[in-house]
Design an enzyme around this catalytic site. Sequence first.
Site, short mmCIF file in Angstrom:
data_model
loop_
_atom_site.label_atom_id
_atom_site.label_comp_id
_atom_site.label_asym_id
_atom_site.label_seq_id
_atom_site.Cartn_x
_atom_site.Cartn_y
_atom_site.Cartn_z
N TYR A 1 1.46 5.09 -2.36
CA TYR A 1 1.40 6.43 -1.85
C TYR A 1 2.74 7.14 -2.25
CZ TYR A 1 -2.97 6.01 0.79
OH TYR A 1 -4.03 6.05 1.11
N HIS B 1 0.76 -1.16 0.27
CA HIS B 1 0.07 -0.06 0.18
C HIS B 1 0.81 1.17 0.07
CE1 HIS B 1 -3.25 2.48 0.23
NE2 HIS B 1 -2.97 3.05 1.19
N ARG C 1 -9.25 -11.81 -12.33
CA ARG C 1 -7.92 -10.99 -12.80
C ARG C 1 -7.03 -11.92 -13.63
NH1 ARG C 1 -4.83 -7.69 -8.03
NH2 ARG C 1 -3.50 -6.69 -9.88
N ARG C 2 -6.42 -11.08 -14.29
CA ARG C 2 -5.33 -11.83 -15.10
C ARG C 2 -5.70 -13.08 -15.92
NH1 ARG C 2 -2.06 -10.53 -9.84
NH2 ARG C 2 -1.21 -8.38 -10.49
N HIS D 1 -9.82 -0.51 -10.67
CA HIS D 1 -9.64 0.69 -9.71
C HIS D 1 -8.34 1.27 -9.85
CE1 HIS D 1 -8.56 2.52 -5.76
NE2 HIS D 1 -7.69 1.42 -5.66
N PHE D 2 -6.94 0.22 -9.91
CA PHE D 2 -5.74 1.01 -9.69
C PHE D 2 -5.27 1.42 -11.09
CE2 PHE D 2 -3.46 -2.03 -12.17
CZ PHE D 2 -3.76 -3.51 -11.52
N HIS D 3 -6.13 1.10 -12.25
CA HIS D 3 -5.75 2.02 -13.48
C HIS D 3 -6.54 3.35 -13.47
CE1 HIS D 3 -4.30 -1.72 -15.29
NE2 HIS D 3 -3.89 -1.01 -16.22
#
Lengths: 224, 541, 47, 207
Positions: free
Chosen positions: B221, B217, B431-432, B368-370
């Site tokens: 950041y 995580h 995923r993947r 989400h993370f894209h």
Amino acid sequence: MARLFILLALLNPLIAVAGDSGSQIAWTQDTIQKVKSGSAERGKNLAETCKPCHGLRGEGTNVEIKDGETLPAIPALAGQNPFYMFKQLRDYYNGDRLHESMSSIAKGISEEDAADLSIWFSSLALPIQEADNQDFKKAKTMVSQGDGKRILPPCFTCHGADGQGEKIDIPSLAGQRSDYFERTLMQYRSGERHNDIYSRMRLIAKQLTKAEIKDLAYYYQQLR
Amino acid sequence: MVSPADRKLTIFHLWVAFAAFIVASFLGEYQVLERSGFIPALDSPTVYFASVSTHGVLMGFVLTTFFIMGFGYYTATTSLNTPIWNPKLAWYGFWISLTGTVMAAVPLLTGKASVLYTFYLPMQAHVAFYIGATLLVVGSWLWCAVMLVMFRQWKQANPKQPVPLAMFATTANALLWVWTSVGVALEVLFQAIPLALGWIDTVDAGLARTLFAWTLHPIVYFWLIPAYIAFYVFVPKQAGGYLFSDEIARAAFIVLAVFGLPIGFHHLYMDPAQTSSWKLLHGVGTLIVSLPTLVTGFTVIASLEIAGRLRGGTGLFGWIGSLPWTNPMVLSVILSLLMLILGGFGGVINASYAMNAMIHNTAWVPGHFHLIFAGTTVIMYFAIAYYLWPMLVKKPLFSNSLALVQLWTWFIGMGILTTPWHVLGLLGQPRRLSSMVYNTLLTLAWKPYELAMIFGGLIMLCSACLFIYNLVKTQLSPAPESFIQEIEYAEPIRPVAALPEYLNDFTLWNRVIAVLMAISFGIPILQFFFMDTYGSPGWGY
Amino acid sequence: MDEKERQRILESAPVGTFALLAVVLGSMVIAWLFLYFGVFIPRGIIH
Amino acid sequence: MQIELLIQKCQNLIGQAVDFVHDFIRQSRSVHIDDLERKWINITLSVIGLMIVIIVLDALIHNIRPPSKVETIDSARLHLSKEFAESNLGVQLDGNGDVIVRMVAGRYSFFPKHIAVPAETKLTLRWVSMDVLHGVHIPMTNMSTMIIPGYVAEITTSFPKPGEYPVLCNEYCGLGHNHMWSNISVIAKEDWKAPVQNFAKKEPDNG
């Protein structure tokens, strides 16, 4: 043939242990160490006795008819995954895998010998069999894409893109004798061979047709 | 005035970052195309998973680390008005990281390291991949050393003075990265490399995932903070206004660094190796750490509001229209904040403890993370690049309108790519996957979304090429006789009068982080050494 | 835009920001509650 | 003598800590925060508080938690263990009539390849991996857990709606990852017949 099995079953107390565990071999720390500590030189000398059947360079033979008698195919051992070979020798020893001659031969092979032989044969190059100009379209699709309908994963995902086998104990198939390859898959299909853990190979072989098995046998034999 | 040597150091880092970015962008579009089955001839798991591993490493480790180092050097030297301390060490860091990147790229591109950028022990990749990743991190530690020393030297030279906000945040980021990288360093040095070299025969996969969750995580950041630095120190000035509150900005960076570290288990909610109470503690921490993001949103938009009103905007929302939308920095902050809303919301859903079961490891997570990394963060990387390039190469930006087109297309492409992705996640697509071979009705429902994603990816690929084209043309165009452009940092509305020492230094926060990490990771890591765990041997893939 | 007007703007409270973000946060909470109680909980027990 | 010294030291430490906190709060007051921003911070904290309260209460009262029973097992010897021997896999009733499902994840399938379970019933599923990391998810249900070699992933869930569901591996486990799936039939509660196997004791034999 059947009488022979019963005879062997009585002889060998180990057979009846965990009947359906497939194999006694487990890749724990010490088993891995046993195989890794095998030495190729000792294996080379021990392998002298294997040559008459498995060939001078461990290339095995297809079915041969010699003076009126058909000799069964003998597997190629060169370039085989050492962990897989160690497991086969120990499965023969423990009776999880049966064969009229290998079962008794394996009795004479200790764990160290099995490790030495496995390391020696894995150091040899995968056998190169004669090329075959058949187009293996059906075999190639089965090897590279599998079949979603029958939930068959592609063969290469476990056995490696060039059929070279994969860590830790997945066998190499490239250059394997097609008759032996076919016999093995048929044995898995009928359940006669059952030393695959959780019937992984049996469940796949049961969904293959005889034609597909023959196709794959020839395809992998010529794969280099 | 920044010395040519420092400018060279910065631009070398940025070019490595954006070279990795453009290569990975092509891989990204290939993956969306391959996965959708739109062109059956492309179907190949081997190439696909090698591509996903490379795309992940290039975007997640190379683009980010090199951009942050380059941007950090330029911020340090311009905000402190001192040359970069020990440039030799800085160049060592650059070359070590670059060697590591190349060393990791070779096995990745030859399919010898298709274990994705999250390693997944006990699956094993080529040892060069792990050593390359380690060198990349070691090189970045040298950058952290340079930042911390320059911070310390400036404070000694200016006792009781508030450190310029840009440098304060960059140092917070360097500190955060040192704390963050310990987890993955332990996993790679004591598990991945020894296993790959055969020094050990088995590894404990539970411990490996716990150590990686330490890093997983705070590393995001580490990537996000440069975008927030641009929010606070460039955007207000470019919008023609002032920074709404300097102290709140410092507090936000501190809370991000301190509370971003001890909350890694929201990546392990579904793992059987940690108990539910540790997961709950980390889950609560994760929800709390959405505070600095929401406060940053308020402070930045407040700065924009003041700027808009100064430019004549009236009424409740009139200031939005009167903002200089044709300034790349202002346009990208607006688009970035829009993506931050949906991206942040996706994150809160992921963080909500048991609800994670709904979307764990489904397509929702890459959606989400894209949106929040490739969207919110990378669009600010573009804006920073557009702002710094003229100063780095002493030439005006090749085309401002092209930059605006690029930013808009990136935003629109992101929307078309990630919205279907989130929907696929709710429909349960894992995923993947390199192709859809499940023989169920569900996979038919997925089809239209995958096809839509191809167009989103295509728009973003063109946008990425536009970005590189703009920078290259800027650098190669003839130098005008006199081109002077100096970096301008936003000033706060209220000058910082009495700044408490804890908002101007990190010694206190280091201790707080140490305590929090001991609480939230101490026992969960030690438990593996006190219960009888069983190792797993290394497997191929 | 004389100096007094500028000063008044600089001192003014960012009400537009507050309204905007209140709407955003409000819709986030509603969406979260919908997903939690509308989609997640009805899918069955979990522990 | 040392004890007094020790107590003295502790008192100093506590004294310092208290002074520090006072100083910390006093300094925080000196920092100017715009009233509207202060209000925003309070609203954000209350929203975060609301979500935390819902999650914590649901966890404590309704036991809505992620699957987290930490139990180790020697994944190399699964096939030799009593609980995960091939004949003991699949759906069974345990001692007190609860449905328990034992599954082995191995590249590239879940064994057994097809199981039938009752709808609207509390099920305990125990997943183990024989090789690498796997993840298992039955779409549209809460049956989702990671499967780590060396650990037993136990999850208790229920399937509200009967029907045919795919059981998908959702964690990258090798080039055959997208071929790794099997099937589960969720049968209406009344039509479901318990398998006839004997009551296998649930205590895992770690082999």
